[in-house]
Design a protein around this motif. Structure first.
Motif, PDB file in Angstrom:
ATOM      1  N   ILE A 187      -6.865   1.115   3.340  1.00 10.33           N
ATOM      2  CA  ILE A 187      -5.621   0.878   2.619  1.00 10.33           C
ATOM      3  C   ILE A 187      -5.255  -0.596   2.606  1.00 10.33           C
ATOM      4  O   ILE A 187      -4.660  -1.075   1.639  1.00 10.33           O
ATOM      5  N   VAL A 199       2.737   6.656   2.400  1.00  9.85           N
ATOM      6  CA  VAL A 199       2.328   7.917   3.020  1.00  9.85           C
ATOM      7  C   VAL A 199       0.995   7.753   3.735  1.00  9.85           C
ATOM      8  O   VAL A 199       0.855   8.081   4.913  1.00  9.85           O
ATOM      9  N   VAL A 200       0.010   7.221   3.012  1.00 12.60           N
ATOM     10  CA  VAL A 200      -1.322   7.118   3.602  1.00 12.60           C
ATOM     11  C   VAL A 200      -1.336   6.127   4.757  1.00 12.60           C
ATOM     12  O   VAL A 200      -1.995   6.350   5.769  1.00 12.60           O
ATOM     13  N   SER A 201      -0.571   5.062   4.611  1.00 10.18           N
ATOM     14  CA  SER A 201      -0.531   4.086   5.687  1.00 10.18           C
ATOM     15  C   SER A 201       0.033   4.727   6.948  1.00 10.18           C
ATOM     16  O   SER A 201      -0.488   4.548   8.044  1.00 10.18           O
ATOM     17  N   ALA A 236       0.850  -1.194   0.000  1.00 10.71           N
ATOM     18  CA  ALA A 236       0.000   0.000   0.000  1.00 10.71           C
ATOM     19  C   ALA A 236       0.882   1.239   0.000  1.00 10.71           C
ATOM     20  O   ALA A 236       2.068   1.167   0.284  1.00 10.71           O
ATOM     21  N   ASP A 237       0.270   2.362  -0.290  1.00  7.94           N
ATOM     22  CA  ASP A 237       1.012   3.606  -0.315  1.00  7.94           C
ATOM     23  C   ASP A 237       1.547   3.935   1.077  1.00  7.94           C
ATOM     24  O   ASP A 237       0.794   3.984   2.038  1.00  7.94           O
ATOM     25  N   ARG A 286      -5.342  -4.934  -6.377  1.00  6.66           N
ATOM     26  CA  ARG A 286      -4.186  -5.204  -7.212  1.00  6.66           C
ATOM     27  C   ARG A 286      -3.936  -6.687  -7.384  1.00  6.66           C
ATOM     28  O   ARG A 286      -3.321  -7.113  -8.344  1.00  6.66           O
ATOM     29  N   LEU A 317      -0.058   7.842   7.784  1.00  4.01           N
ATOM     30  CA  LEU A 317      -1.070   8.748   8.324  1.00  4.01           C
ATOM     31  C   LEU A 317      -2.125   7.978   9.089  1.00  4.01           C
ATOM     32  O   LEU A 317      -2.542   8.382  10.177  1.00  4.01           O
ATOM     33  N   SER A 318      -2.547   6.857   8.511  1.00  2.00           N
ATOM     34  CA  SER A 318      -3.599   6.104   9.188  1.00  2.00           C
ATOM     35  C   SER A 318      -3.090   5.622  10.535  1.00  2.00           C
ATOM     36  O   SER A 318      -3.845   5.547  11.498  1.00  2.00           O
ATOM     37  N   LEU A 319      -1.804   5.315  10.600  1.00  2.00           N
ATOM     38  CA  LEU A 319      -1.253   4.884  11.877  1.00  2.00           C
ATOM     39  C   LEU A 319      -1.153   6.003  12.877  1.00  2.00           C
ATOM     40  O   LEU A 319      -1.227   5.771  14.081  1.00  2.00           O
ATOM     41  N   LEU A 368      -9.506   4.151   8.066  1.00  2.00           N
ATOM     42  CA  LEU A 368      -8.470   4.436   7.074  1.00  2.00           C
ATOM     43  C   LEU A 368      -7.534   3.259   6.916  1.00  2.00           C
ATOM     44  O   LEU A 368      -7.168   2.878   5.801  1.00  2.00           O
TER      45      LEU A 368
END
Lengths: 321, 373, 521
Positions: B347, A88-90, A85-86, B354, A92-94, B343
């Motif tokens: 993700i 950056v977003v991961s 997964a990306d 994929r 942030l979610s953490l 969130l």
């Protein structure tokens, strides 16, 4: 405005940033961007505080903080390394996860007084004029741990074989893979290390430097400043330490600026109207931005900079040119 | 015990089925609720009762629905702000700060004042809208410029600017425009308020007490505008292309630096608009806390909506409900925790877009045939 | 331990990837002390097979035997332990680390502390043994491509590899460097090593191999056949399955006015090192100017300064107008089409549809643009027409670009660039990595542009391609043009000498003196 006092406080506050930043250096050197540091720090702060409170043993508290940060970081690792997964977003979610967990589980901890990390002087060294009182007197044990940790981290990364593998995994993972180095394994390891250190940084706040639990205010963005410091530090633990201590000293210096009636011979505007203090409080954040600008331009100039594979998931067999 | 089949994760070679992204988002939300319920149970709460409260507080009556929509309104605009930025892989974590500066700039219309305070309502509100967007745009311009020209990481700059924005706001409301020493300005004149349904309570009795205000219309208009820009305009095409492959965009003749700055400004303007809407439609003054973290929730909204402007509206309503319910529910950090889990689940579930899961039956080796590796 | 004449025996190997059967019941053997060529066109499955031998892939079915014993590799480490070393086509080297550090990567020794100086000495000793000289303390990014390859080879030798797999080793070398490599290979074989040599170049295979195995579309068409008695024509037939036409139908035509004029251009590459040093050339309407040279001598930078993607000093004129140092949009507006070297990272947007990719240059003008918006209906229709016209294989025009094969993606890019009706087309390595069918299609398209009157600047590493397509050939070496010759008169030996640094004028002079010397004698 006593320089000794400012430096002394700076070393203490800086130790917090130091653990978090060097932890992030390890993770990023392996190629994984971990933006969940703030959440891990807060969770570590809470876990340490609450464990120390309930067991009466501050060392168990530190252990709990380290483990809490580490486990949270493994979630990040799983999602970014295995699920690709990306990053950056991961991350942030953490941050949200860690912050949320810390707030929920930390209900009712405000105002409590658990055992704290002891402070001590280093005999002999504390007698050296100027250096002694600043560096070796009346510091939390964690500060001294910090002193030892920095050169060890530096030496590990740049002068040992495992450090070579760490750097290879972050620079060119396919080269490491074909030579039999476990890219996934090492990435998990160093993400975990980063998370543990972030947790430790959190505990350094709540059990040592600024003891107490103040909900979100406990960390108030220091995790993010630590991430910014990594770029400024050019992924080098020594520079990270320098930046961390500098920031720490500046924070203390800023507080001190609000006190006296005169400043450099002129009347202190802060003394007259304490509201100007808000601008002073902006300083760490503005400085972080400036540090980033400096770091980014130096990186461009030296044509070195971030580990080349930072932020990119590794998939065996993909010819990423 | 040897299983008669193995499970393989295989890269998906054909196009993703159209229903899958929506399914993963919805599934993530459901699982997140489940997990939160479990955590609540573990710390001694009562999940089912809480769920009941939740529904009553958010959709149980017209007043409740209005409350939910009022909370959804700024979320829609901040969600759009994040959508626009993320489409170009610009990680705008500073929507919170842009919100505050937008609110500040809009308040200037009344606080300075920029026009006489007895001007027609439409003039004042119109000006506030413009100022709100300008404020947000300026706050987006700074990180945009730093990223575009110097390559400075926008995640950290926008984040730092969040803290700076709040402090900036504090300075003015504690100091110059303070209302008798409290941390807020005096309330705005009535003609600086966005019209609410409650204003028409005399004509329609049902509207009494309904706080739904014009901001929701502004939000919906913004949604359509953003959709058109991203999906139909030439600029939207450039944003899409740059976000997918910066080098290809450069090769195609697109001015990357200019687009980075403009997109950050557009994103900031939308967040600033949300700030204006809160100031003028709900709070009616500038004060210390005008946002329970809208800027951060907006990030999750955008991601859950998979960067689709219309889905942003739907997701915002859900999260608006969470905020309304969160006011009533103990413990207070639960809403944040829920957001984090959602969130995280989104993700994680993205992996299904994929890769697909294949179950293969193992065959027993026939005589003379070589064993399976 | 059984006595086996075979160092390596691969039986009935099946390797499957999602959507592709890469190896279909393949048999392969390697004798002790031989050089065995593995031949096939791009995508035939040669690298896949050898990657399995090197421990990177697990075959779905089949066995591998090393020196007569069955082995099973779960990672590259296992293969290395069995004495197998792979020299990859795309080097697996960490640019910021030194030669010695790269050689030591992955080893258990040194245990913890790096004592580089001691290991530098060890590396030097190894170099002496095989004649592979390179500075152990140099960082990889400072080395030339040929030197980097030597490091790759040293990596395997340091680990005591007896079986070496060399994957397309000559792709990045000039003709003279290739001779050096062949010498090195013979020296290694003389010292007891066995070598697998993967290639798609027939003349190299016939020059160096003892036996050859040919793969076509994952299947073996010739297994371990002795090279003696095989002609290039035989091999080509086995590779492709039909009689390969070696020449292309190029009509003679008179070039028109000058379209591109490059005068004394200087430019730096990404490392700040001069990449172009006073390059001057011209391309006319309806002619193809080929740029020959080993990769890394300034070709990429030349294409980039012409298309506005790199700053430079000097003058670049398109139809008389200066385009140097202007952003890419400017050269696009001047009618320059660019088929870039990197089709996935520069030439296309992988996650966008074919439609989106076709309008990359056209979206600013009518009819694709309509005021401020894009007419996607028209764009889709147009994309469908292009898909049919260029014979692009894909489920629909909405398919994402990264799902396309290399050949089809390149067709999309060419379709897009040709639709712009360009005055000048800059094509960099347009057929690299494509199978024969796609290569023919792309070459035909380029020739068609020539006939239509477009000026074409064609950069390629394949001399054969340049010889068959170009009207004139310029050779670039270390940023300078060594000489420009008409294609019909071009001599491979001359070109090779220019590619390694001798100017044309000097070559001609040397020849003249040699000739007169002979006449006198």
């Amino acid at each position: 405005m006593n320089l000794e006092i400012i430096l002394h406080a700076g070393l203490a506050t800086g130790t917090i940033l130091l653990f978090a930043a060097i932890g992030e250096v390890f993770a990023e050197r392996a190629g994984v961007l971990n933006l969940g540091v703030e959440g891990m720090m807060l969770l570590g702060a809470m876990a340490g505080f609450s464990t120390s409170l309930s067991t009466g043993n501050v060392w168990l508290g530190l252990l709990a903080a380290i483990i809490a940060g580490g486990i949270l970081s493994l979630a990040h690792g799983l999602v970014t390394i295995h699920f690709q997964a990306d990053q950056v977003v991961s991350g942030l979610s953490l941050t949200f996860l860690g912050t949320g967990l810390a707030l929920v589980l930390g209900e009712g901890l405000t105002g409590k007084n658990p055992p704290l990390v002891p402070s001590l002087d280093i005999p002999g060294l504390s007698a050296i004029p100027f250096v002694g009182p600043v560096f070796f007197t009346d510091h939390s044990l964690l500060v001294y741990v910090g002193y030892l940790f920095v050169p060890l981290a530096w030496y590990y990364i740049f002068h040992t074989r495992p450090g070579l593998h760490l750097r290879a995994v972050g620079e060119k993972p396919d080269a490491a893979d074909t030579m039999g180095v476990s890219v996934y394994g090492l990435r998990y390891l160093y993400v975990f290390v980063g998370g543990c250190l972030a947790g430790l940084a959190g505990a350094t706040i709540s059990l040592s430097v600024s003891p107490g639990w103040y909900s979100v205010q406990t960390t108030s963005g220091q995790g993010w400043i630590a991430v910014g410091l990594v770029i400024f530090a050019q992924w080098d633990p020594l520079r990270a330490a320098l930046g961390a201590y500098l920031f720490g000293a500046l924070r203390r210096g800023i507080l001190d600026l609000q006190g006296p009636a005169t400043l450099l011979g002129m009347t202190n505007p802060l003394y007259i109207n304490s509201n100007y203090g808000f601008f002073l409080q902006m300083t760490p954040y503005v400085l972080t931005i400036i540090a980033l600008v400096i770091g980014s331009r130096q990186a461009a100039r030296k044509r070195l900079g971030a580990p080349a594979a930072l932020g990119l998931p590794y998939i065996r067999g993909e010819r990423g040119l | 015990m040897k299983l008669p089949f193995t499970i393989l994760f295989e890269k998906r070679m054909e196009d993703v089925p159209k229903w899958l992204p929506a399914a993963t988002s919805i599934g993530s939300v459901l699982i997140a609720f489940l997990i939160s319920g479990i955590i609540l149970k573990l710390i001694g709460g009562q999940p089912l009762r809480v769920a009941g409260f939740f529904f009553d507080a958010t959709f149980g009556s017209w007043a409740a629905i209005s409350d939910t929509l009022v909370k959804a309104t700024p979320l829609i605009m901040v969600g759009l702000a994040c959508t626009v930025a993320f489409k170009m892989k610009l990680w705008n974590i500073g929507a919170e700060g842009q919100f505050y500066i937008g609110a500040f700039a809009a308040s200037l219309v009344v606080l300075i004042p920029m026009v006489p305070l007895d001007s027609p309502r439409i003039v004042i509100i119109g000006l506030m809208i413009i100022m709100g967007m300008i404020g947000g745009a300026v706050w987006g311009f700074i990180p945009g410029l730093l990223k575009g020209k110097f390559g400075v990481n926008e995640i950290i700059t926008t984040l730092m600017l969040n803290y700076i924005a709040i402090l900036w706001n504090n300075f003015w409301i504690f100091n110059k425009w303070s209302d008798a020493g409290f941390q807020m300005t005096p309330p705005f004149e009535k003609n600086a308020w966005l019209p609410r349904l409650a204003d028409y309570a005399r004509e329609f009795r049902a509207f009494s007490g309904i706080t739904l205000h014009l901001g929701v219309v502004i939000a919906l208009v913004a949604t359509v505008v953003v959709w058109w820009v991203l999906e139909r305009s030439r600029w939207g095409y450039e944003i899409k292309l740059t976000g997918d492959n910066k080098e290809a965009a450069r090769y195609a003749g697109i001015n990357i630096v200019r687009n980075v700055i403009l997109v950050m400004m557009f994103s900031g303007a939308l967040a600033g608009l949300a700030g204006m809407s809160e100031i003028s439609g709900v709070v009616h003054r500038l004060q210390e806390r005008i946002s329970p973290g809208y800027g951060f929730t907006g990030i999750i909204v955008a991601w859950l909506a998979k960067l689709n402007p219309f889905a942003v509206v739907l997701v915002s309503i859900l999260f608006g409900a969470l905020i309304v319910a969160g006011r009533e529910i103990q413990p207070s950090g639960l809403a944040q925790l829920l957001q984090g889990i959602i969130l995280f689940m989104v993700i994680s579930s993205d992996v299904l877009l994929r890769y697909k899961i294949r179950i293969i039956r193992l065959q027993s080796p026939a005589a003379g045939e070589v064993e399976v590796a | 331990m059984s006595e086996s004449p075979f160092a390596v025996e691969m039986n009935d190997i099946v390797i499957r990837f999602p959507g592709v059967l890469a190896n279909d019941h393949v048999n392969f053997t390697l004798r002790q002390g031989e050089i065995h060529a593995l031949l096939g066109e791009n995508g035939a499955g040669k690298s896949t097979l050898m990657n399995a031998l090197a421990g990177l892939y697990r075959p779905t079915m089949g066995t591998i035997k090393i020196n007569g014993e069955v082995v099973s590799f779960s990672s590259p480490k296992d293969a290395i332990a069995q004495g197998i070393g792979m020299v990859h086509q795309h080097f697996m080297l960490v640019p910021t680390q030194t030669v010695t550090e790269n050689i030591l990567l992955g080893l258990d020794e040194p245990r913890f502390l790096m004592r580089l100086k001691a290991y530098d000495q060890k590396v030097l000793a190894l170099q002496e043994q095989f004649g592979l000289r390179v500075d152990p303390t140099a960082k990889i990014w400072q080395l030339s491509v040929g030197e980097q390859q030597r490091v790759e080879i040293l990596k395997t030798l340091y680990r005591g590899a007896n079986i070496l797999i060399m994957d397309e080793p000559t792709a990045v070398l000039a003709p003279q460097e290739i001779d050096d490599l062949i010498e090195t290979m013979r020296s290694m074989v003389a010292q007891g090593k066995s070598i697998v040599f993967i290639s798609h170049k027939l003349h190299e295979v016939t020059a160096v191999a003892d036996r050859v195995t040919v793969l076509r579309k994952g299947r073996v068409t010739a297994e371990g056949v002795d090279i003696q008695g095989m002609t290039k024509r035989d091999l080509a037939q086995l590779m492709v399955g039909r009689d390969v036409v070696f020449s292309i139908d190029k009509k003679p035509q008179e070039p028109g006015d000058v379209v591109l004029s490059v005068k004394d251009v200087h430019a730096e590459n990404n490392k700040g090192v001069p990449a172009l040093r006073g390059v001057s050339l011209e391309v006319r309407q309806g002619e193809i100017l080929g740029i020959a040279g080993v990769s890394g001598n300034g070709q990429s930078e030349l294409a980039e300064v012409i298309t506005g993607m790199r700053p430079c000093q000097g003058s670049i004129l398109i139809n008389g107008e200066e385009v140097a140092n202007q952003p890419p949009i400017n050269s696009i507006r001047h009618g320059v089409a660019h088929v870039p070297e990197d089709r996935t990272h520069v030439g296309s947007a992988p996650n966008l549809s074919i439609t989106d990719n076709t309008i990359m240059k056209a979206y600013r003008e009518k009819p694709v643009a309509r005021g401020w918006s894009v007419d996607f209906t028209y764009a889709r229709e147009n994309a469908r027409k292009l898909k049919d016209a260029y014979d692009i294989l894909a489920p629909s025009v909405e398919t994402m670009a990264r799902k396309l094969s290399g050949g089809n993606l390149q067709k999309v890019i060419l379709a897009r660039e040709i639709s712009q009706e360009p005055r000048l087309m800059v094509a960099v390595q347009p057929t690299r990595g494509l199978d024969v069918g796609a290569i023919e299609a792309i070459q035909t398209l380029i020739l068609a542009q020539r006939e239509a009157g477009t000026a074409v600047l064609l950069v390629s590493e394949e001399l054969e391609e340049l010889l068959s397509l170009s009207d004139r050939i310029a050779v670039i070496y270390e940023g300078e043009i060594m000489g420009i010759v008409p294609a019909e008169e071009a001599d491979v030996e001359e070109l090779g000498l220019m590619m390694t640094g001798t100017r044309l004028a000097d070559i001609r002079k040397q020849k003249a003196t040699a000739d007169t010397g002979r006449i006198e004698a």
